[in-house]
Every structure is written in C-alpha cells, then in structure tokens.
Scaffold this motif. Structure first.
Motif, PDB file in Angstrom:
ATOM      1  N   GLY A  25       3.300   5.246  -8.205  1.00  0.00           N
ATOM      2  CA  GLY A  25       2.146   4.445  -7.808  1.00  0.00           C
ATOM      3  C   GLY A  25       1.650   4.854  -6.440  1.00  0.00           C
ATOM      4  N   LEU A  26       0.533   4.268  -6.034  1.00  0.00           N
ATOM      5  CA  LEU A  26      -0.134   4.675  -4.797  1.00  0.00           C
ATOM      6  C   LEU A  26       0.423   3.986  -3.561  1.00  0.00           C
ATOM      7  CD1 LEU A  26      -3.820   4.786  -6.090  1.00  0.00           C
ATOM      8  CD2 LEU A  26      -2.300   6.718  -5.642  1.00  0.00           C
ATOM      9  N   GLY A  27       1.349   3.046  -3.722  1.00  0.00           N
ATOM     10  CA  GLY A  27       1.927   2.367  -2.586  1.00  0.00           C
ATOM     11  C   GLY A  27       3.186   3.045  -2.091  1.00  0.00           C
ATOM     12  N   SER A  28       3.797   2.429  -1.086  1.00  0.00           N
ATOM     13  CA  SER A  28       5.063   2.934  -0.565  1.00  0.00           C
ATOM     14  C   SER A  28       6.137   2.763  -1.633  1.00  0.00           C
ATOM     15  CB  SER A  28       5.447   2.154   0.696  1.00  0.00           C
ATOM     16  OG  SER A  28       6.664   2.620   1.221  1.00  0.00           O
ATOM     17  N   PRO A  29       6.897   3.821  -1.955  1.00  0.00           N
ATOM     18  CA  PRO A  29       7.801   3.749  -3.095  1.00  0.00           C
ATOM     19  C   PRO A  29       9.090   2.992  -2.779  1.00  0.00           C
ATOM     20  CG  PRO A  29       7.981   5.891  -2.045  1.00  0.00           C
ATOM     21  CD  PRO A  29       6.879   5.157  -1.334  1.00  0.00           C
ATOM     22  N   GLY A  30       9.570   2.243  -3.764  1.00  0.00           N
ATOM     23  CA  GLY A  30      10.895   1.668  -3.685  1.00  0.00           C
ATOM     24  C   GLY A  30      11.912   2.674  -4.186  1.00  0.00           C
ATOM     25  N   PRO A  31      13.202   2.328  -4.109  1.00  0.00           N
ATOM     26  CA  PRO A  31      14.228   3.219  -4.656  1.00  0.00           C
ATOM     27  C   PRO A  31      13.970   3.509  -6.123  1.00  0.00           C
ATOM     28  CG  PRO A  31      15.220   1.468  -3.345  1.00  0.00           C
ATOM     29  CD  PRO A  31      13.770   1.115  -3.502  1.00  0.00           C
ATOM     30  N   SER A  32      14.076   4.764  -6.502  1.00  0.00           N
ATOM     31  CA  SER A  32      13.835   5.252  -7.868  1.00  0.00           C
ATOM     32  C   SER A  32      12.361   5.378  -8.217  1.00  0.00           C
ATOM     33  CB  SER A  32      14.533   4.377  -8.915  1.00  0.00           C
ATOM     34  OG  SER A  32      14.798   5.133 -10.088  1.00  0.00           O
ATOM     35  N   ASP A  33      11.488   5.372  -7.177  1.00  0.00           N
ATOM     36  CA  ASP A  33      10.051   5.497  -7.422  1.00  0.00           C
ATOM     37  C   ASP A  33       9.463   6.699  -6.683  1.00  0.00           C
ATOM     38  OD1 ASP A  33      10.134   3.161  -8.902  1.00  0.00           O
ATOM     39  OD2 ASP A  33       9.479   1.886  -7.229  1.00  0.00           O
ATOM     40  N   PHE A  34       8.243   7.054  -7.094  1.00  0.00           N
ATOM     41  CA  PHE A  34       7.413   8.024  -6.387  1.00  0.00           C
ATOM     42  C   PHE A  34       6.186   7.286  -5.860  1.00  0.00           C
ATOM     43  CE2 PHE A  34      10.152  10.794  -8.553  1.00  0.00           C
ATOM     44  CZ  PHE A  34       9.983  12.093  -8.117  1.00  0.00           C
ATOM     45  N   GLY A  35       5.759   7.607  -4.643  1.00  0.00           N
ATOM     46  CA  GLY A  35       4.615   6.909  -4.081  1.00  0.00           C
ATOM     47  C   GLY A  35       3.986   7.667  -2.932  1.00  0.00           C
ATOM     48  N   VAL A  36       3.208   6.943  -2.122  1.00  0.00           N
ATOM     49  CA  VAL A  36       2.436   7.534  -1.028  1.00  0.00           C
ATOM     50  C   VAL A  36       2.746   6.783   0.266  1.00  0.00           C
ATOM     51  CG1 VAL A  36       0.120   8.079  -0.172  1.00  0.00           C
ATOM     52  CG2 VAL A  36       0.601   8.179  -2.635  1.00  0.00           C
ATOM     53  N   VAL A  37       3.045   7.551   1.324  1.00  0.00           N
ATOM     54  CA  VAL A  37       3.293   6.979   2.652  1.00  0.00           C
ATOM     55  C   VAL A  37       2.526   7.804   3.675  1.00  0.00           C
ATOM     56  CG1 VAL A  37       5.016   6.422   4.400  1.00  0.00           C
ATOM     57  CG2 VAL A  37       5.606   6.186   1.980  1.00  0.00           C
ATOM     58  N   ASP A  38       1.573   7.172   4.338  1.00  0.00           N
ATOM     59  CA  ASP A  38       0.801   7.849   5.400  1.00  0.00           C
ATOM     60  C   ASP A  38       0.233   9.189   4.930  1.00  0.00           C
ATOM     61  OD1 ASP A  38       1.360   5.781   7.168  1.00  0.00           O
ATOM     62  OD2 ASP A  38       3.181   6.736   7.908  1.00  0.00           O
ATOM     63  N   GLY A  39      -0.349   9.200   3.748  1.00  0.00           N
ATOM     64  CA  GLY A  39      -0.982  10.406   3.239  1.00  0.00           C
ATOM     65  C   GLY A  39      -0.037  11.432   2.666  1.00  0.00           C
ATOM     66  N   LEU A  40       1.256  11.114   2.581  1.00  0.00           N
ATOM     67  CA  LEU A  40       2.249  12.032   2.025  1.00  0.00           C
ATOM     68  C   LEU A  40       2.712  11.536   0.659  1.00  0.00           C
ATOM     69  CD1 LEU A  40       4.458  12.667   5.195  1.00  0.00           C
ATOM     70  CD2 LEU A  40       2.578  14.082   4.316  1.00  0.00           C
ATOM     71  N   LEU A  41       2.977  12.475  -0.248  1.00  0.00           N
ATOM     72  CA  LEU A  41       3.570  12.167  -1.546  1.00  0.00           C
ATOM     73  C   LEU A  41       5.085  12.152  -1.364  1.00  0.00           C
ATOM     74  CD1 LEU A  41       1.427  14.574  -3.780  1.00  0.00           C
ATOM     75  CD2 LEU A  41       0.895  12.236  -3.047  1.00  0.00           C
ATOM     76  N   VAL A  42       5.719  11.083  -1.840  1.00  0.00           N
ATOM     77  CA  VAL A  42       7.120  10.849  -1.508  1.00  0.00           C
ATOM     78  C   VAL A  42       7.945  10.568  -2.757  1.00  0.00           C
ATOM     79  CG1 VAL A  42       8.696   9.327  -0.244  1.00  0.00           C
ATOM     80  CG2 VAL A  42       6.521   9.994   0.787  1.00  0.00           C
ATOM     81  N   ASP A  43       9.138  11.159  -2.801  1.00  0.00           N
ATOM     82  CA  ASP A  43      10.112  10.977  -3.883  1.00  0.00           C
ATOM     83  C   ASP A  43      11.291  10.157  -3.352  1.00  0.00           C
ATOM     84  OD1 ASP A  43      12.209  11.205  -5.695  1.00  0.00           O
ATOM     85  OD2 ASP A  43      12.323  13.390  -5.605  1.00  0.00           O
ATOM     86  N   ARG A  44      11.506   8.971  -3.959  1.00  0.00           N
ATOM     87  CA  ARG A  44      12.697   8.191  -3.646  1.00  0.00           C
ATOM     88  C   ARG A  44      13.551   8.011  -4.901  1.00  0.00           C
ATOM     89  NH1 ARG A  44      12.335   2.833  -0.241  1.00  0.00           N
ATOM     90  NH2 ARG A  44      14.590   3.166  -0.340  1.00  0.00           N
ATOM     91  N   ALA A  45      13.420   8.934  -5.832  1.00  0.00           N
ATOM     92  CA  ALA A  45      14.184   8.849  -7.076  1.00  0.00           C
ATOM     93  C   ALA A  45      15.255   9.928  -7.147  1.00  0.00           C
ATOM     94  CB  ALA A  45      13.249   8.951  -8.278  1.00  0.00           C
TER      95      ALA A  45
END
Length: 476
Positions: free
Chosen positions: A254-274
């Motif tokens: 999703g487009l928000g800050s990711p929770g554990p086991s999610d992918f998301g966006v933080v300050d214009g960066l694509l982030v993997d927390r999975a």
C-alpha cells in the motif's frame, strides 16, 4: 480422468473449444503430443475456415457447432472466453469429462529445469485492473536480477509456448485472468498477488461472489507469499480463505508506511518490511517513487506488488530498483502524449471500466475528463462522486454518455459538461473531442482520456481510440 504432470496424451481423444489464438496453440501442442484432437467452434465464417486450414494435418475441425460433445471425448481444453454454462461444458460434466483451460494444460506440461527436479516457478498476478503492467514490471525486475524470464499468460508470450520453450525459462511472471483461473484447478504458484477486486465480467461468472472466488484460486497452494492490497479488504479475505503450503505468508502492499510483513512508501522511498531480517524492527529500501514510470498512485501500488513477488522469489533490492527504473508501460496506459500551452494531455484509453478510470483520475488535478463509450452494464455514481473535486470539466462521448452525464448532474453539478462528436466515429470524432477539451482546459490542467467504457461503438478498439487521441493532440 486423473492426469499427472507431464501426462501421456498418446491416443487420447481431446476436444479443443474455440479456434482463437489459444485454441490453435493448444490444438497443435496436443497433436504433437499424440492426442486425437478435434477443434470445435460455433462460428463458421471465412476467417475461421482459413484458420482451420492453417492448423495442418492431424487435427479435425468442426465449425458451426460448438455445443455438441463428440462421442468418446476424454478431455476438453477450452479457450478463456467460453463461459462455464456453455452447452459443451454442461455435456462434458454430464459425461464425467474434465475441462481444462490453456493455463491448466501448460501447468501440467511443465518440465524440470536442467539439473533439477523442479520446473520453473510461476509468480502469478491477477486483479480487476493493473495486471499487465504489474507482470511486465515483475519481468523487468527479474531480468535485472539476471534471470531468464518472460511476461506470459494473458500478456506477452503464450503460457504454453513458455513452458515448452526449447531454451527453458528460469522463472515466469504470469498474468492470469479470472477466466483462465476458473479452468486451472491444479495451478499452484510459487507466490501470487491479487491487485484489486471490482465488479467486472459478471455476465461470464454469474455473480460478484463467483468472480471473486475465481480470482482467489490464484492463492491456492502458494509456497512463499500471498500478496494482497492493504487498501482492498476483499483481497485480504481471499488470502484468509486460501489453502496454502505451511510457512506461506500474507504480504500486504500500500501507499502508506508499511507494517511488519508489508511493502509501502516512506518519504518518497519504496520500502520492504517483509523479506528482511527481524521485520518488526528493520526495513529495506527497494527504490524510490521516482523510479516508477509514471509515478501515479495506482502505478506505484503496481510496482510494490511486483516488488513483493520478486522479493518472495529472492531477488535483491538493487535488482528491484534497476528493474523498475528500466520499465516503461505499454501504450494507452496513463501515457503522457504532450504538453500544449501549459496543458498536459494523457492517454489512458486502456481505462475501459470504472475501477481503472478512478485510479487514473486520482493521479491528476485539475482534470478535463474525456469519458464515455459502451458502459457494459456499469454505473458511474461512485466513480464521479470520488472524482468530483478534481474535475475542471467533462467531455462526454459514445453510446452510453447519458449515464455519465446523469451521474455528473447528481454528484458534480457545478462541473461543466459538454457532449461531443454525436453520430461521429474514428478520427473525425476524436479531433472534435480534443478540440473541445482543449477549449475547456487552463494552464496547469490535465486533459485525461480515461473513458471508463469500452470503445467499439466509435473505434475499432481502445488502442485505436488512444492512437487517434494522440494524433489529435499533436495536431494542436
């Protein structure tokens, strides 16, 4: 008939339903495997006769009768478009004969990769909208990782051609429609994603519940990850209902800050927390929003879904970034045509339903919206209500324009609405439409062709509609 992987078709009487592209491919493959193949099609036009002659020897063809099951048939292989209630399939069910789609046939014919006991894994994608773009992004990422891969299935290379390729693919990015999933009972992808769910093809499936159930088949037997849309609870529900292998995880995007086991966006960066060590404390940067072309919100979610599947397969973060940077979408998918007089003109002719048009409208503001065509039973209140605050004006075209006009009157009564090109088709129609839209737009606006409707009332297909839009814009 119980058939193992790499089944023996020698002498097996098989009926192939439909003389389209997938039917021709299936018929030839089955013939070459030794099956006794009969192709049936309810049509009997000159084009079908020519195609039948081109099949070559060893394949019987029966045109003008797509309803009767030939005596002795042991298996039916269908083209995706044939609905489940077709008389041929009802006859097959009554006779205890299995019906497979081309995807099921391809899945059964997979061969182990050289030096291994396992075939190439499938990373599969479905959803109402965004499938093709996501699969192509995924293939670009896998290529950047040095893998021999292809975008296959409902896009690019035929899935049958891919599994039987002389030089084998290491991993496949597979787009699957609800039609294809319906006829693929033994499919078990490595990992899979459902991008979104909205009413579509309900005439084929019979209900929204049946449509969703067929989409959900993509999660059955997943080994590593079931990827779902955090903004669409229906996709999470399909994950919860799926029978997966032990250890398979639900991974949200999703487009928000990711929770554990999610992918998301933080300050214009694509982030993997999975797919990181100790995902409750750590995250990995896999790219930037600016690496996605175009960086429209719905396209960023496509990129996150593709990244999640790639990471589930084991691709490193640099390959995700490089693959997204290298990718460019097909024509007619939120493609910027030109900037004329400070107005940006965008071609999203591929937005042929309300869900796709809503995603496109959410990417721009303010918008002069070009919409209309064949509604295919759709309603427009939710679409217009969600986009009303973004609209500078609307230019309506096509057979079902009145339905959109009525929705605009209810939910955006202050938005100017002009109906254009009445009774016209093709280039003449689109030239007028663009002229009218240009007259309504102001500097800084976007003129957006996102029709939310099919095109065949005025154009050959959505591709021609987009091409003529681009030509008319360039003529400005």
């Amino acid at each position: 008939m119980t058939t193992p992987h790499n089944p023996d078709f020698k002498g097996l009487p098989v009926v192939v339903a439909g003389l389209g592209i997938s039917g021709v491919s299936a018929a030839r493959v089955l013939r070459d495997l030794g099956a006794e193949v009969t192709v049936v099609d309810g049509g009997d036009g000159e084009g079908l006769r020519v195609r039948a002659e081109q099949l070559g020897e060893g394949i019987a063809v029966r045109l003008g009768d797509g309803a009767t099951l030939p005596e002795g048939t042991r298996l039916v292989v269908t083209s995706p478009g044939w609905p489940p209630n077709s008389p041929l399939f009802l006859a097959a069910e009554a006779a205890g004969v299995e019906v497979w789609g081309d995807v099921e046939l391809a899945w059964r014919l997979r061969r182990p990769l050289p030096g291994t006991d396992e075939p190439a894994p499938w990373l599969a994608v479905t959803g109402t909208n965004g499938k093709t773009t996501t699969v192509q992004m995924l293939a670009s990422i896998l290529t950047a990782a040095g893998k021999r891969t292809a975008a296959v299935g409902n896009v690019g290379v035929s899935v049958l051609d891919a599994v039987l390729a002389e030089e084998p693919y290491e991993v496949l990015a597979v787009e699957l429609s609800s039609y294809q999933l319906h006829w693929a009972p033994s499919l078990r992808p490595h990992s899979a994603a459902v991008l979104n769910l909205a009413p579509d093809h309900l005439d084929w499936h019979g209900s929204m519940e049946a449509y969703a159930a067929d989409k959900g088949r993509i999660y059955q037997g997943n080994r590593v990850a079931c990827v779902y849309n955090l903004a669409d609870p229906a996709t999470r529900a399909l994950v919860e209902e799926a029978d997966v292998e032990e250890g398979c995880r639900a991974v949200g995007f999703g487009l928000g800050s990711p929770g554990p086991s999610d992918f998301g966006v933080v300050d214009g960066l694509l982030v993997d927390r999975a797919f990181v060590p100790d995902r409750h404390k750590n995250a990995a940067e896999i790219g930037a929003v600016s690496d996605v072309h175009p960086p429209a919100p719905h396209n960023v979610t496509n990129a996150l879904a593709a990244a999640a599947l790639a990471r589930a397969y084991g691709v490193d973060t640099s390959a995700v970034r490089d693959g997204l940077r290298a990718f460019r979408p097909d024509a007619h998918r939120i493609a910027e045509v030109a900037v004329v007089g400070g107005v940006t003109y965008v071609d999203d002719s591929k937005a042929t339903n309300t869900h796709a048009a809503a995603a496109s409208l959410a990417a721009y503001e303010p918008v002069v919206w070009i919409a209309g065509g064949l509604a295919k039973g759709a309603t427009f209140d939710e679409l217009v209500g969600g986009a009303a605050g973004r609209l500078r004006a609307a230019v309506l075209i096509g057979e079902d324009r009145a339905l959109i006009a009525e929705a605009l009157a209810r939910h955006a009564p202050d938005v100017p609405v002009i109906e254009a090109a009445a009774g016209q088709t093709g280039a003449v129609a689109m030239t007028e439409v663009v002229r009218v839209a240009a007259g309504l737009a102001r500097e800084g606006d976007t003129v957006l062709l996102a029709p939310a409707c099919a095109s065949m009332d005025m154009f050959t297909n959505y591709g021609e509609r987009g091409d003529l839009f681009a030509e008319a814009v360039r003529a400005l």
